[in-house]
Design a protein around this motif. Structure first.
Motif, PDB file in Angstrom:
ATOM      1  N   UNK A 586       0.839  -1.204   0.000  1.00 45.63           N
ATOM      2  CA  UNK A 586       0.000   0.000   0.000  1.00 45.63           C
ATOM      3  C   UNK A 586       0.872   1.252   0.000  1.00 45.63           C
ATOM      4  N   UNK A 587       1.947   1.234   0.772  1.00 47.64           N
ATOM      5  CA  UNK A 587       2.876   2.375   0.768  1.00 47.64           C
ATOM      6  C   UNK A 587       3.474   2.560  -0.619  1.00 47.64           C
ATOM      7  N   UNK A 588       3.875   1.455  -1.248  1.00 47.29           N
ATOM      8  CA  UNK A 588       4.418   1.534  -2.609  1.00 47.29           C
ATOM      9  C   UNK A 588       3.401   2.127  -3.569  1.00 47.29           C
ATOM     10  N   UNK A 632      10.164   3.389 -14.524  1.00 46.16           N
ATOM     11  CA  UNK A 632      11.002   3.071 -13.359  1.00 46.16           C
ATOM     12  C   UNK A 632      10.185   3.175 -12.082  1.00 46.16           C
ATOM     13  N   UNK A 633       9.342   4.173 -11.996  1.00 39.83           N
ATOM     14  CA  UNK A 633       8.542   4.381 -10.793  1.00 39.83           C
ATOM     15  C   UNK A 633       7.562   3.233 -10.563  1.00 39.83           C
ATOM     16  N   UNK A 634       6.894   2.778 -11.625  1.00 41.97           N
ATOM     17  CA  UNK A 634       5.859   1.759 -11.474  1.00 41.97           C
ATOM     18  C   UNK A 634       6.433   0.367 -11.254  1.00 41.97           C
ATOM     19  N   UNK A 635       7.587   0.077 -11.851  1.00 42.79           N
ATOM     20  CA  UNK A 635       8.077  -1.302 -11.856  1.00 42.79           C
ATOM     21  C   UNK A 635       9.244  -1.561 -10.901  1.00 42.79           C
ATOM     22  N   UNK A 636       9.802  -0.523 -10.303  1.00 45.14           N
ATOM     23  CA  UNK A 636      10.943  -0.755  -9.400  1.00 45.14           C
ATOM     24  C   UNK A 636      10.594  -1.671  -8.232  1.00 45.14           C
ATOM     25  N   UNK A 637       9.471  -1.442  -7.501  1.00 47.69           N
ATOM     26  CA  UNK A 637       9.151  -2.384  -6.405  1.00 47.69           C
ATOM     27  C   UNK A 637       8.927  -3.807  -6.893  1.00 47.69           C
ATOM     28  N   UNK A 680       2.121  -7.125  -7.663  1.00 49.17           N
ATOM     29  CA  UNK A 680       1.707  -6.731  -9.007  1.00 49.17           C
ATOM     30  C   UNK A 680       0.216  -6.443  -9.060  1.00 49.17           C
ATOM     31  N   UNK A 681      -0.586  -7.294  -8.447  1.00 51.67           N
ATOM     32  CA  UNK A 681      -2.034  -7.128  -8.518  1.00 51.67           C
ATOM     33  C   UNK A 681      -2.499  -5.864  -7.801  1.00 51.67           C
ATOM     34  N   UNK A 682      -1.961  -5.593  -6.616  1.00 53.48           N
ATOM     35  CA  UNK A 682      -2.392  -4.414  -5.865  1.00 53.48           C
ATOM     36  C   UNK A 682      -1.974  -3.128  -6.573  1.00 53.48           C
ATOM     37  N   UNK A 683      -0.748  -3.077  -7.073  1.00 52.05           N
ATOM     38  CA  UNK A 683      -0.285  -1.867  -7.760  1.00 52.05           C
ATOM     39  C   UNK A 683      -1.058  -1.647  -9.061  1.00 52.05           C
ATOM     40  N   UNK A 684      -1.285  -2.727  -9.803  1.00 47.79           N
ATOM     41  CA  UNK A 684      -2.008  -2.603 -11.076  1.00 47.79           C
ATOM     42  C   UNK A 684      -3.452  -2.168 -10.845  1.00 47.79           C
ATOM     43  N   UNK A 685      -4.137  -2.854  -9.935  1.00 46.89           N
ATOM     44  CA  UNK A 685      -5.534  -2.513  -9.677  1.00 46.89           C
ATOM     45  C   UNK A 685      -5.660  -1.153  -9.015  1.00 46.89           C
ATOM     46  N   UNK A 686      -4.750  -0.843  -8.095  1.00 45.40           N
ATOM     47  CA  UNK A 686      -4.806   0.448  -7.424  1.00 45.40           C
ATOM     48  C   UNK A 686      -4.599   1.606  -8.376  1.00 45.40           C
ATOM     49  N   UNK A 687      -3.632   1.469  -9.292  1.00 46.18           N
ATOM     50  CA  UNK A 687      -3.397   2.536 -10.265  1.00 46.18           C
ATOM     51  C   UNK A 687      -4.617   2.741 -11.148  1.00 46.18           C
ATOM     52  N   UNK A 688      -5.222   1.624 -11.598  1.00 46.94           N
ATOM     53  CA  UNK A 688      -6.364   1.749 -12.495  1.00 46.94           C
ATOM     54  C   UNK A 688      -7.575   2.345 -11.786  1.00 46.94           C
ATOM     55  N   UNK A 689      -7.861   1.878 -10.592  1.00 48.85           N
ATOM     56  CA  UNK A 689      -9.053   2.359  -9.888  1.00 48.85           C
ATOM     57  C   UNK A 689      -8.893   3.796  -9.430  1.00 48.85           C
ATOM     58  N   UNK A 690      -7.765   4.098  -8.805  1.00 46.42           N
ATOM     59  CA  UNK A 690      -7.586   5.442  -8.239  1.00 46.42           C
ATOM     60  C   UNK A 690      -7.384   6.474  -9.341  1.00 46.42           C
ATOM     61  N   UNK A 691      -6.521   6.167 -10.312  1.00 45.47           N
ATOM     62  CA  UNK A 691      -6.269   7.146 -11.372  1.00 45.47           C
ATOM     63  C   UNK A 691      -7.503   7.367 -12.230  1.00 45.47           C
ATOM     64  N   UNK A 753       2.489  -2.902 -20.020  1.00 47.51           N
ATOM     65  CA  UNK A 753       3.653  -3.475 -19.352  1.00 47.51           C
ATOM     66  C   UNK A 753       3.258  -4.442 -18.249  1.00 47.51           C
ATOM     67  N   UNK A 754       2.236  -4.094 -17.450  1.00 52.52           N
ATOM     68  CA  UNK A 754       1.769  -5.010 -16.411  1.00 52.52           C
ATOM     69  C   UNK A 754       1.258  -6.316 -17.017  1.00 52.52           C
ATOM     70  N   UNK A 755       0.596  -6.203 -18.164  1.00 52.81           N
ATOM     71  CA  UNK A 755       0.002  -7.387 -18.787  1.00 52.81           C
ATOM     72  C   UNK A 755       1.057  -8.302 -19.379  1.00 52.81           C
ATOM     73  N   UNK A 756       2.130  -7.751 -19.897  1.00 56.05           N
ATOM     74  CA  UNK A 756       3.110  -8.558 -20.628  1.00 56.05           C
ATOM     75  C   UNK A 756       4.384  -8.859 -19.843  1.00 56.05           C
TER      76      UNK A 756
END
Length: 1003
Positions: A586-588, A632-637, A680-691, A753-756
């Motif tokens: 969540x912090x990430x 770099x920001x999205x995929x570093x963690x 991966x799932x939390x960052x991907x879903x969080x970015x899509x829902x919040x953004x 990128x998340x998908x592939x």
């Protein structure tokens, strides 16, 4: 009223204070209306009206002012409209000339507001765009201007000069009266037929000719298959005009005033559609010069200098207006921009007609990408269900859950952590099998080929759309001709000229204008001028990347310290791993969302420092910087969990410490793949829902509300009568300005990128991407139709640099997935054990094979567990690694199994990468970039165009050689050819429907 050599010009307020020395104004009074006019010398009269008098049929000099009050193509907005003509919010006040573009600015009158009857100053527009200022009786002789007043007067003069230059270019303007102390003024622009024809020829705009031909349907099998598809998908088709299986297409040819006989011109007002008309006006606005603004080139420079606030074409009307009156905007809203029609295909041809080719290509690409996610989602669900179905048959997870094995594991931390049984991690091991199974490997290969198939099909669809949209003839020279220098570049060049010479600004600009076609090197920005900007870019990007890595490291430290702190408490000790993993992810996510916005602004600022010359160069460099930083920001963690976590832990007795007493974190007993899936799932879903829900929906609504409140509270803005019946330009002005497609593409590219990239760890990623995109298509559609000002129609033949980025991600995903399977998952160790070390060829004994022994007596002093809860004294504990046992000659060194597994992992990476790359190249080779039927149609069109051109030329020459036959009436065709050849200027264009291809593509 009018005298010889003089014209009556009404005094209009709101013009600059300087009077042209070439004019000799005299004030007269119209007895019938009490309106003041200026007498202007006769030689100015013909220049006043240009083509507006010819188009509108209004009298000019010598006519009574009550019949017309147009001055220099300006129209007095106070004049009553004829009751016979229907009211239109898309036309000038005469209800005849269409508004093609609108300029908006905010004015503030000097000092207090003066009424028309009070003593003060009366301002008037003069024929050349300059103004006269006359002092009334009792008025002061001199006015001292404050800084704000002087700035406002300077901007007023610059606007008047710019508008005068627009009139000189042939455009017709209508301007509001400045009747309040301050407020917004709209300058409406109309392009008459002569200007449209001239600019269409200059821009090489393709228009339909008289010739129509049938599009080849292909073989009988393909024709039957298409017919079946049309019937099955009839309920999914949007109900828009001409959205049918029409196999006829107009032959197109670049517009030429010398070849007017080629085109089926019927009505000149509708021959060019609204998007094309606004595009032509925008091209004129971009190249018009304003000398008073330091010889600034174009409307973009004037907006950057706050001389104008906005410039935009009008929407075709309201999208939610009651009644049956239909326009393209309302049609798009009903059939495309509502969530209730999410199941329908997109009306791509109508989108392109309304918004232009660039936005049309974006939605076509987004539609194809979304449709391609359907098969990948199905396969991903099958892989996930396969893991669920075989979870009871997975031998390693069974062995881990078997309490009889009693694998006593070494402590996870010093002092406070006790020994523990491997069976306590049973849940994690079973969950890992859902994503870490043999089907994952095949799914990774499938997704690599899927990415190649998607890009190949997009190239084919792009070529198909280019054919139907008449984009196949766009050349690089043609695109470069439409590029204009950016305001910042012009300013930088001007500053350089001032530094290098002692000449005045005017002399330099005159030299620059004279040598515009062949600019000297000293007027360009060389590498020395750009070097500081490049150095700043390089240093800033490195700093931002280092900042991202630092934040990732900070989260790692948080995980380590939090895990150690929670381990001290018995109540929280059992849930340490779950708590730490969830809070860290969540912090990430929060950090990624915040840095995304920061990096977008930083990338724009860094690109401005580079001072690119053209908008296209600026956009490409901005995209590269923003993508690099956001990637770099999205995929570093995720990269850390996939490839670095648990790799540098050390071993019992020789652990690696971050700080004193804090060991590097290890992977879960089931491996890091499960944690990678969670991350991966939390960052991907969080970015899509919040953004999507907050940034794309909430923020624009808050901006609109804030602007509305600001307009209501600002003095001089309130106009109750006007607010009841707002004009279309007022409604569009209240919308958000269009800022480009970069944010829309960027969001989808990161999702791609998340998908592939890490699909081997999360097979359900395509499913969540598909669900998001179904909403995203309608969300973007609603935003473009209802919340944004109408964008300028941009003609382009491809999606530009985004395709290269997609292609790069597709190739990079092959390497990443190969390493995820080889390094992160247990797929390779299981294969090595099954075929090299297993006694019966199964995975029985695999867990014991992966665990090494450690003599607890060799633990460092002070790191032993305190108050151990184990019933018997522990002599040996186990840890996951391939190391020699303590009784071996070389205790705790890497064993032979370690090197065997490492060799197998490297071999798998090489084989997997080359196999997938070979299959991708094979797919690329098997699928041609240009569809065969489109290639044949392009060749056919060229042949038909030559035949049609020669035939029309022959008819024209025949009519010229035989004048006697023209009077006998040789049929409708001869009469049409005679009219086209003898009076091309009187011809009118074909309807707007003819200007768009009749073939529609479902995306």
């Amino acid at each position: 009223m009018a005298t010889s050599g003089l014209c009556d010009i009404p005094l209009l307020p709101g013009s600059p204070r300087r009077l042209s020395p070439r004019t000799v104004p005299r004030r007269v009074q119209d007895a019938g209306h009490g309106q003041q006019y200026l007498k202007v010398q006769g030689p100015w009269a013909p220049a006043l009206w240009g083509s507006s008098s010819r188009d509108s049929g209004q009298a000019l000099c010598g006519q009574s002012p009550q019949n017309s009050s147009v001055i220099n193509n300006y129209l007095d907005a106070s004049e009553a409209v004829s009751s016979e003509a229907p009211l239109s919010r898309m036309h000038f006040h005469d209800n005849q000339r269409k508004v093609d573009y609108v300029l908006a600015y905010h004015y503030r009158k000097r000092g207090s507001h003066l009424g028309h009857g009070s003593p003060g100053h009366s301002l008037a527009v003069i024929s050349n765009g300059e103004t006269g200022k006359e002092r009334h009786a009792g008025g002061p002789s001199d006015i001292e201007l404050g800084p704000l007043d002087a700035l406002e007067e300077e901007r007023r003069e610059q606007r008047e000069e710019f508008e005068n230059n627009l009139v000189a270019a042939g455009l017709e303007l209508e301007k509001d009266l400045e009747g309040k102390s301050q407020g917004s003024i709209f300058v409406r622009i109309h392009a008459p037929w002569q200007v449209l024809a001239r600019e269409a020829e200059f821009l090489k705009i393709k228009v339909p000719t008289k010739k129509m031909y049938e599009i080849k349907a292909g073989g009988s099998i393909a024709k039957k298959f298409n017919a079946v598809l049309q019937k099955l998908s009839s309920s999914l088709q949007p109900r828009v005009p001409d959205h049918s299986n029409n196999r006829m297409k107009n032959l197109s040819y670049p517009f030429s005033r010398e070849k007017m006989y080629l085109y089926n011109i019927q009505e000149k007002d509708t021959f060019f559609d609204n998007a094309t008309r606004s595009r032509i006006v925008h091209e004129i606005l971009k190249r018009t010069v304003c000398s008073r603004a330091n010889n600034t080139m174009g409307i973009n420079s004037l907006i950057a200098n706050n001389i104008y606030e906005a410039a935009y074409p009008l929407h075709d009307g309201e999208y939610d207006s009651p009644g049956d009156d239909m326009n393209d905007r309302k049609l798009l809203y009903q059939e495309w921009a509502r969530y209730g029609v999410f199941y329908k295909f997109q009306p791509i041809d109508l989108i392109r007609k309304y918004f232009g080719e660039k936005i049309g290509l974006y939605f076509a690409w987004l539609g194809l990408y979304t449709s391609f996610l359907i098969p990948s989602s199905v396969i991903g669900v099958i892989v996930f269900l396969y893991g669920c179905a075989t979870i009871e048959e997975d031998i390693p997870s069974k062995e881990m859950c078997d309490q009889q094995n009693a694998f006593t594991m070494c402590p996870l931390c010093d002092k406070s952590c006790d020994y523990w049984n491997l069976s306590s991690a049973c849940g994690t091991a079973r969950a890992s099998h859902l994503f870490d199974n043999p089907a994952t490997v095949f799914f990774s290969i499938f997704m690599a080929l899927w990415a190649t198939m998607f890009l190949e099909n997009w190239k084919r669809l792009q070529m198909r759309l280019g054919y139907f949209w008449d984009l196949t003839g766009i050349e690089e020279e043609e695109e470069r001709a439409q590029e204009h220098s950016r305001p910042e570049y012009e300013t930088k060049v001007r500053e350089k000229m001032l530094k290098e010479n002692d000449k005045s600004v005017v002399q330099k600009l005159e030299i620059n204008a004279a040598e515009k076609d062949d600019e000297d090197d000293e007027d360009k920005l060389n590498w020395k001028d750009r070097c500081p900007g490049y150095l700043m870019n390089f240093a800033s990007i490195l700093f931002m990347i280092a900042l991202t890595f630092s934040i990732v490291f900070g989260v790692i430290v948080y995980r380590i310290t939090t895990a150690a702190a929670l381990s001290l408490n018995k109540a929280t000790r059992s849930n340490v791993r779950v708590t730490v993993t969830a809070t860290a992810v969540i912090i990430n996510l929060v950090v990624i969302l915040i840095l995304d916005e920061i990096y977008g602004a930083v990338a724009k600022w860094l690109t401005k420092i580079e001072v690119p010359k053209t908008e296209q160069t600026f956009e490409e460099r901005l995209i590269l910087k923003a993508f690099l930083l956001k990637f770099v920001n999205a995929y570093s963690p995720i990269f850390y969990v996939a490839f670095f976590k648990g790799r540098f832990v050390g071993r019992p007795g020789s652990y690696v410490y971050v700080f004193d007493g804090y060991r590097m974190e290890e992977c879960a007993p089931g491996g890091c793949l499960m944690e990678l899936c969670i991350q991966l799932s939390i960052i991907m879903l969080g970015k899509q829902l919040i953004q999507n829900n907050i940034f794309e929906i909430g923020v624009p609504k808050l901006k609109k509300l804030f602007r509305k409140l600001k307009d209501e509270t600002e003095p001089g803005e309130a106009d109750p009568q006007h607010s009841k019946h707002p004009e279309q330009w007022d409604l569009d002005y209240s919308l958000e300005p269009y800022t480009g497609l970069t944010p829309e593409y960027m969001e989808m590219i990161i999702q791609f990128g998340f998908v592939t990239l890490f699909v081997a760890s999360f097979p359900l990623a395509p499913v969540f991407a598909l669900l998001n995109n179904v909403i995203e298509v309608r969300l973007d559609a609603k935003k473009f139709v209802t919340e944004l000002r109408r964008p300028d129609a941009v003609r382009t033949k491809d999606i530009g640099i985004w395709f290269d980025i997609l292609s790069g991600i597709g190739k990079f995903s092959v390497i990443i997935n190969a390493f995820v399977i080889a390094v992160t998952s247990d797929f390779i160790p299981r294969l090595v054990y099954q075929y090299s070390y297993s006694h019966n060829g199964t995975l029985h004994g695999f867990v014991n094979h992966t665990l090494s022994f450690f003599n607890v007596s060799q633990l460092k002093e002070g790191t032993q567990p305190e108050n151990s809860q184990f019933d018997q004294e522990v002599q040996f504990c186990r840890f996951k690694d391939y190391r020699e046992p303590p009784w071996a000659p070389n205790p705790y060194e890497f064993s032979k199994q370690y090197w065997s597994v490492l060799s197998a992992r490297l071999a798998f990476v090489i084989i997997f990468q080359n196999l997938v790359m070979f299959l991708s190249v094979l797919v690329d080779w098997m699928i041609p970039d240009i569809p065969t039927d489109i290639s044949d149609q392009i060749k056919k069109e060229k042949s038909l165009l030559v035949d049609f051109f020669l035939k029309e030329e022959h008819e024209k020459l025949k009519l010229a050689d035989e004048p006697a036959q023209r009077s006998q009436g040789g049929g409708d065709r001869s009469r049409r050819s005679r009219a086209a050849s003898s009076a091309p200027s009187s011809l009118s264009p074909a309807g707007s429907r003819a200007s768009s291809g009749s073939q529609h593509t479902n995306v």
